[in-house]
Design a protein around this motif. Structure first.
Motif, PDB file in Angstrom:
ATOM      1  N   ARG A  80       0.808  -1.010  -0.141  1.00 18.32           N
ATOM      2  CA  ARG A  80      -0.105   0.069  -0.050  1.00 18.32           C
ATOM      3  C   ARG A  80       0.925   1.227   0.050  1.00 18.32           C
ATOM      4  NH1 ARG A  80      -4.327  -1.021   4.623  1.00 18.32           N
ATOM      5  NH2 ARG A  80      -5.101   0.990   3.726  1.00 18.32           N
ATOM      6  N   PHE A  81       2.033   1.274  -0.759  1.00 20.71           N
ATOM      7  CA  PHE A  81       2.865   2.394  -0.861  1.00 20.71           C
ATOM      8  C   PHE A  81       1.934   3.647  -1.345  1.00 20.71           C
ATOM      9  CE2 PHE A  81       7.117   0.181  -1.786  1.00 20.71           C
ATOM     10  CZ  PHE A  81       7.003  -0.563  -0.685  1.00 20.71           C
ATOM     11  N   PRO A  82       1.102   3.854  -2.254  1.00 19.38           N
ATOM     12  CA  PRO A  82       0.627   5.046  -2.760  1.00 19.38           C
ATOM     13  C   PRO A  82      -0.163   5.708  -1.671  1.00 19.38           C
ATOM     14  CG  PRO A  82       0.092   3.519  -4.337  1.00 19.38           C
ATOM     15  CD  PRO A  82       0.600   2.713  -3.110  1.00 19.38           C
ATOM     16  N   GLU A  83      -0.983   4.679  -0.821  1.00 21.69           N
ATOM     17  CA  GLU A  83      -2.028   5.380   0.345  1.00 21.69           C
ATOM     18  C   GLU A  83      -0.936   5.872   1.478  1.00 21.69           C
ATOM     19  OE1 GLU A  83      -5.282   2.506   1.278  1.00 21.69           O
ATOM     20  OE2 GLU A  83      -3.857   1.146  -0.003  1.00 21.69           O
ATOM     21  N   GLY A  84       0.292   5.251   1.600  1.00 20.57           N
ATOM     22  CA  GLY A  84       1.028   5.796   2.710  1.00 20.57           C
ATOM     23  C   GLY A  84       1.623   6.972   2.247  1.00 20.57           C
ATOM     24  N   ILE A  85       1.968   7.188   1.135  1.00 20.24           N
ATOM     25  CA  ILE A  85       2.510   8.565   0.339  1.00 20.24           C
ATOM     26  C   ILE A  85       1.559   9.590   0.439  1.00 20.24           C
ATOM     27  CG2 ILE A  85       3.557   9.594  -1.624  1.00 20.24           C
ATOM     28  CD1 ILE A  85       4.851   6.803  -2.276  1.00 20.24           C
ATOM     29  N   ARG A  86       0.231   9.138   0.113  1.00 25.56           N
ATOM     30  CA  ARG A  86      -0.708  10.056   0.201  1.00 25.56           C
ATOM     31  C   ARG A  86      -0.920  10.705   1.583  1.00 25.56           C
ATOM     32  NH1 ARG A  86      -3.958   6.541  -2.975  1.00 25.56           N
ATOM     33  NH2 ARG A  86      -3.912   6.989  -5.152  1.00 25.56           N
ATOM     34  N   MET A 126       1.027  11.051   4.089  1.00 27.26           N
ATOM     35  CA  MET A 126       2.384  11.935   4.168  1.00 27.26           C
ATOM     36  C   MET A 126       2.221  13.125   3.701  1.00 27.26           C
ATOM     37  SD  MET A 126       4.049   9.972   6.449  1.00 27.26           S
ATOM     38  CE  MET A 126       5.432  11.136   6.834  1.00 27.26           C
ATOM     39  N   ALA A 127       1.842  13.054   2.383  1.00 25.32           N
ATOM     40  CA  ALA A 127       1.683  14.205   1.607  1.00 25.32           C
ATOM     41  C   ALA A 127       0.683  15.379   2.094  1.00 25.32           C
ATOM     42  CB  ALA A 127       1.651  14.088   0.047  1.00 25.32           C
ATOM     43  N   THR A 128      -0.383  14.698   2.400  1.00 29.98           N
ATOM     44  CA  THR A 128      -1.508  15.409   3.014  1.00 29.98           C
ATOM     45  C   THR A 128      -1.501  16.106   4.475  1.00 29.98           C
ATOM     46  OG1 THR A 128      -2.835  13.743   3.383  1.00 29.98           O
ATOM     47  CG2 THR A 128      -2.913  14.605   1.219  1.00 29.98           C
ATOM     48  N   GLY A 129      -0.582  15.393   5.275  1.00 36.14           N
ATOM     49  CA  GLY A 129      -0.130  15.559   6.698  1.00 36.14           C
ATOM     50  C   GLY A 129      -1.337  15.162   7.603  1.00 36.14           C
ATOM     51  N   GLU A 130      -2.124  13.970   6.891  1.00 39.65           N
ATOM     52  CA  GLU A 130      -3.027  13.363   7.807  1.00 39.65           C
ATOM     53  C   GLU A 130      -2.323  12.304   8.608  1.00 39.65           C
ATOM     54  OE1 GLU A 130      -6.085  11.917   5.116  1.00 39.65           O
ATOM     55  OE2 GLU A 130      -5.906  13.731   3.763  1.00 39.65           O
ATOM     56  N   TRP A 131      -1.314  11.847   8.560  1.00 36.95           N
ATOM     57  CA  TRP A 131      -0.813  10.781   9.311  1.00 36.95           C
ATOM     58  C   TRP A 131      -0.617  11.241  10.767  1.00 36.95           C
ATOM     59  CZ3 TRP A 131       4.858   9.477  10.872  1.00 36.95           C
ATOM     60  CH2 TRP A 131       4.903   8.225  11.574  1.00 36.95           C
ATOM     61  N   GLN A 132      -1.439  10.339  11.520  1.00 34.21           N
ATOM     62  CA  GLN A 132      -1.335  10.681  12.945  1.00 34.21           C
ATOM     63  C   GLN A 132      -0.366   9.934  14.103  1.00 34.21           C
ATOM     64  OE1 GLN A 132      -3.604  13.127  14.186  1.00 34.21           O
ATOM     65  NE2 GLN A 132      -3.828  13.276  11.884  1.00 34.21           N
TER      66      GLN A 132
END
Length: 328
Positions: free
Chosen positions: A122-128, A130-136
């Protein structure tokens, strides 16, 4: 035909070192920019040269060949695939066709494995995220993917690239299975620890990962059609680094959206760069811009093969990588 009098037209920009060598060897006309020729430009080029060096973007069909005139004698394709060239009609008109086989097998196989990992982990979902700043932050249940170790990979097309994919898959602990027009030599099967399936349907239904590595020919067009895609397990993924036409893209899109196939890693598309937006926007799809062979080393080696084919022809011999109709 002396090399210095051989008129060569190149339809796209090539690596600088390749273009420099061409200028040293031949009377060459290079492309000023890196846009594909229009059909009119391509027809004009074919009418004024002895050798044409096209790429996959140049559709050289029977109508185009009819406009070539009598001067053109060699189409030295920059690339291994020649499904964009009507080789049979070229032969009837006395025009030889050559290609650049075996150069990018390792590069393309690397990309196939990269896509397998990218989809299953699931690389693309992880990159998104990080890119959107949504990672908690880290969580025991967040972004869970699947291991590839111990999984079954089915390779459709066990040529140079398919074998290179198999070798890499074994290194990741995957179980290698394959379907091919002809069964490969037992020594190759033993080396790759590969299991042969005579029935493509039966193989497809049992695989965790399906890797498309066969060329596009009339017999492989939509080889993975809607019926065959439906045979895949719902948790399986499909990867294509070969030719987009091998898969029915609309059927694949429907099944991915419905969750009937877990994911897809695609480097090629049925209609070139015209990608179905409903496919491109899916979170379980990794879509790349046909970059499987895009390494500096590989592209230079392709150019070197073109140079050898053209120089050999100029010296009065058949190109070493001549394409023969019926052997594709």
């Amino acid at each position: 035909m002396a090399a210095e009098h051989l008129s060569v037209v190149v339809t796209r920009r090539l690596p600088e070192v390749v273009e420099t060598r061409m200028k040293e060897l031949f009377d060459v006309e290079l492309r000023d920019d890196d846009t594909p020729m229009t059909r009119s430009e391509l027809a004009d080029a074919m009418a004024r040269c002895d050798v044409l060096v096209p790429t996959i973007n140049d559709q050289i069909d029977a109508n185009m060949l009819a406009r070539a005139g009598d001067r053109l004698r060699l189409i030295a394709n920059y690339g291994a695939g020649v499904d964009h060239i009507d080789v049979g009609t070229a032969r009837e008109r006395g025009i030889l066709v050559s290609n650049t086989p075996g150069v990018t097998a390792d590069d393309t196989a690397d990309m196939a494995i990269a896509l397998i990992l990218a989809v299953t982990r699931r690389f693309p979902e992880g990159i998104r995220l990080m890119a959107t700043g949504e990672w908690q932050g880290w969580s025991p249940t967040a972004m869970l993917g699947r291991r590839i170790q111990g999984r079954r990979v089915g390779i459709l097309g066990m040529g140079r690239i398919g074998q290179a994919v198999a070798m890499r898959a074994r290194a990741f602990g995957m179980q290698v299975h394959y379907h091919n027009r002809k069964r490969v030599h037992p020594k190759i099967e033993e080396q790759l620890e590969a299991t042969y399936w005579e029935s493509l349907d039966q193989m497809v239904a049992r695989m965790d990962v399906l890797s498309i590595n066969c060329p596009h020919t009339p017999s492989t067009f939509h080889l993975m059609n809607a019926r065959r895609l439906k045979l895949m397990k719902s948790e399986a993924v499909i990867v294509n680094t070969s030719r987009g036409e091998v898969i029915d893209e609309n059927a694949l899109t429907r099944m991915l959206r419905a969750g009937e196939i877990a994911g897809a890693g695609l480097d090629v598309y049925e209609h070139g760069n015209e990608i179905n937006p409903r496919l491109r926007d899916l979170p379980n799809v990794v879509a790349l811009p046909h970059m499987g062979s895009a390494t500096v080393e590989g592209r230079i080696e392709m150019g070197e093969k073109v140079l050898i084919n053209v120089k050999t022809f100029a010296d009065g011999h058949r190109p070493p990588d001549q394409v023969v109709p019926g052997m594709l």
